[in-house]
Design a protein around this motif. Structure first.
Motif, PDB file in Angstrom:
ATOM      1  N   UNK A  53       0.722  -1.154  -0.238  1.00  0.00           N
ATOM      2  CA  UNK A  53      -0.128   0.106   0.245  1.00  0.00           C
ATOM      3  C   UNK A  53       0.742   1.021   0.024  1.00  0.00           C
ATOM      4  N   UNK A  54       1.991   1.206   0.201  1.00  0.00           N
ATOM      5  CA  UNK A  54       3.111   2.119   0.363  1.00  0.00           C
ATOM      6  C   UNK A  54       3.555   2.782  -1.338  1.00  0.00           C
ATOM      7  N   UNK A  55       3.559   3.576  -1.590  1.00  0.00           N
ATOM      8  CA  UNK A  55       3.077   4.412  -2.681  1.00  0.00           C
ATOM      9  C   UNK A  55       4.184   4.678  -3.579  1.00  0.00           C
ATOM     10  N   UNK A  56       4.363   4.137  -4.640  1.00  0.00           N
ATOM     11  CA  UNK A  56       6.007   3.131  -5.082  1.00  0.00           C
ATOM     12  C   UNK A  56       6.799   2.623  -4.824  1.00  0.00           C
ATOM     13  N   UNK A  57       6.208   1.530  -4.075  1.00  0.00           N
ATOM     14  CA  UNK A  57       7.040   0.739  -3.337  1.00  0.00           C
ATOM     15  C   UNK A  57       8.129  -0.310  -4.098  1.00  0.00           C
ATOM     16  N   UNK A  58       7.445  -0.467  -5.012  1.00  0.00           N
ATOM     17  CA  UNK A  58       8.714  -1.452  -6.230  1.00  0.00           C
ATOM     18  C   UNK A  58       9.845  -0.174  -6.633  1.00  0.00           C
ATOM     19  N   UNK A  59       9.571   0.913  -6.347  1.00  0.00           N
ATOM     20  CA  UNK A  59      11.168   1.730  -6.451  1.00  0.00           C
ATOM     21  C   UNK A  59      11.724   1.508  -5.481  1.00  0.00           C
ATOM     22  N   UNK A  60      11.065   1.376  -4.601  1.00  0.00           N
ATOM     23  CA  UNK A  60      11.981   1.067  -2.912  1.00  0.00           C
ATOM     24  C   UNK A  60      12.947   0.191  -3.068  1.00  0.00           C
ATOM     25  N   UNK A  61      11.677  -1.252  -3.818  1.00  0.00           N
ATOM     26  CA  UNK A  61      12.870  -2.573  -3.959  1.00  0.00           C
ATOM     27  C   UNK A  61      14.147  -1.933  -5.281  1.00  0.00           C
ATOM     28  N   UNK A  62      13.463  -1.648  -5.716  1.00  0.00           N
ATOM     29  CA  UNK A  62      14.809  -1.208  -6.894  1.00  0.00           C
ATOM     30  C   UNK A  62      15.454  -0.588  -6.777  1.00  0.00           C
ATOM     31  N   UNK A  63      15.566   0.329  -6.020  1.00  0.00           N
ATOM     32  CA  UNK A  63      16.749   1.600  -5.519  1.00  0.00           C
ATOM     33  C   UNK A  63      17.303   0.792  -3.734  1.00  0.00           C
ATOM     34  N   UNK A  64      17.116  -0.217  -3.448  1.00  0.00           N
ATOM     35  CA  UNK A  64      18.289  -1.469  -2.798  1.00  0.00           C
ATOM     36  C   UNK A  64      18.042  -2.378  -3.115  1.00  0.00           C
ATOM     37  N   UNK A  65      17.673  -3.070  -4.630  1.00  0.00           N
ATOM     38  CA  UNK A  65      19.029  -4.139  -4.518  1.00  0.00           C
ATOM     39  C   UNK A  65      20.137  -2.999  -6.106  1.00  0.00           C
TER      40      UNK A  65
END
Ligand code: SAM
Length: 332
Positions: A76-88
């Motif tokens: 539900x967090x907006x742009x959550x996939x971006x966080x995953x990409x940022x971390x990886x």
């Protein structure tokens, strides 16, 4: 902060960091959501993606080997996939996992996760029955979770299904879940209900012990105890099912608590570091993260100090019913 003195002999290695990316959730599970005093963190209070990346960087310097993103419901967090990409992208090869209720995991999202490099996901599912799902979660979204699980299997992302065992609610489905693990390459993990004190009498109403679950399964299936590799070890007692594709896990924080082997830190969505799910105190990292005069070395020192003071020994049972925060806040 914890005030117990540091006993070097007892200092444990913390290698697993669980970060809650939001306290919000689109489900209202009976065992997790607050009934009263419902107040979520404001947007400003929640850690930014950059702050999360910074904490992971320091965690890695301190020996963290595995990171899990959870919530609330992380999707539900907006742009959550971006966080995953940022971390990886920032930490190639990072062992990054996600815990989700699966309701927002569309096929496209799953394909994106696969492409980004996610290899394992935990999905919470307490029942195969749509009406019961509604009764437990307050939402008619059962079909979405089931579809997500099959899509994850098809995408060959290791899928671990977490079931909170609830007496008189899903007790009758233990064998259905075991059959699912027999027929599919998934881990089916039963978690003992913990009374996180939304209501004082939940414990007697819902608690269904790990041993009871195991004895039901063993009547039907032959289970072989199985020790995961060191980096895959968790709180679950794991079993292979003879002749089956998947595995069964039992997580028993109450009847067979695992405090002495706990290697985790939790960070709440508003930046509080918790060394133990049941700790009374936490370490507030946000003021440090947001103070431009304080660099990473301050955070490093605080987190290192917290590691040294991670409490040993379970106070868990005695604390039942004493106002421990729900998992949606602490990050389950
Ligand atoms: N929304 C995500 C989900 O549903 O998986 C992540 C957060 S949820 C709080 C994480 C896990 O905590 C779920 O597997 C949930 O079943 C478990 N959990 C929550 N409250 C619990 C309780 N009272 N006892 C045992 N497990 C609980």
């Amino acid at each position: 902060m914890q005030h117990s003195s540091i006993n070097k002999k007892n200092v444990r290695r913390v290698s697993y960091l669980r970060i809650s990316v939001t306290d919000r959730c689109n489900l209202r599970c009976i065992y997790c959501s607050p009934v009263r005093n419902f107040k979520f963190f404001s947007h400003k209070e929640i850690l930014t993606f950059e702050e999360i990346v910074r904490l992971v960087r320091i965690g890695l310097m301190l020996g963290i080997e595995k990171v899990r993103l959870t919530g609330g419901e992380p999707f539900v967090r907006r742009n959550f996939l971006n966080l995953i990409e940022l971390l990886l992208g920032s930490f190639p090869g990072l062992d990054l996992r996600i815990t989700t209720n699966g309701t927002l995991l569309t096929k496209d999202t799953i394909l994106s996760l696969k492409k980004i490099g996610i290899k394992a996901i935990n999905v919470s599912l307490d029942t195969f029955d749509r009406k019961k799902f509604f009764k437990i979660t307050g939402m008619d979204l059962h079909h979405r979770v089931i579809n997500a699980i099959y899509d994850l299997i098809d995408a060959e992302i290791l899928t671990k299904i977490n079931i909170v065992a609830l007496k008189n609610i899903n007790q009758d489905e233990v064998l259905k879940f075991a059959k699912f693990a027999y027929e599919n390459p998934v881990h089916v993990r039963f978690i003992e209900f913990m009374d996180l004190s939304m209501s004082k009498d939940q414990m007697g109403t819902y608690f269904y012990s790990a041993n009871d679950i195991l004895s039901v399964i063993k009547k039907e299936y032959s289970l072989i105890k199985y020790e995961p590799k060191e980096n895959a070890k968790g709180p679950a007692r794991m079993y292979k099912i003879q002749g089956g594709l998947g595995k069964i896990g039992i997580i028993s924080p109450l009847s067979n608590h695992f405090c002495h082997t706990c290697n985790r830190f939790r960070i709440t969505a508003n930046g509080k570091l918790r060394t133990c799910l049941f700790a009374e105190k936490d370490y507030d990292l946000k003021p440090i993260l947001r103070n431009p005069k304080l660099g990473d070395r301050f955070l490093y020192r605080i987190m290192k100090n917290a590691m040294a003071r991670k409490p040993i020994g379970s106070k868990l049972i005695s604390k039942q019913g004493n106002g421990i925060q729900g998992m949606y806040v602490v990050g389950g």
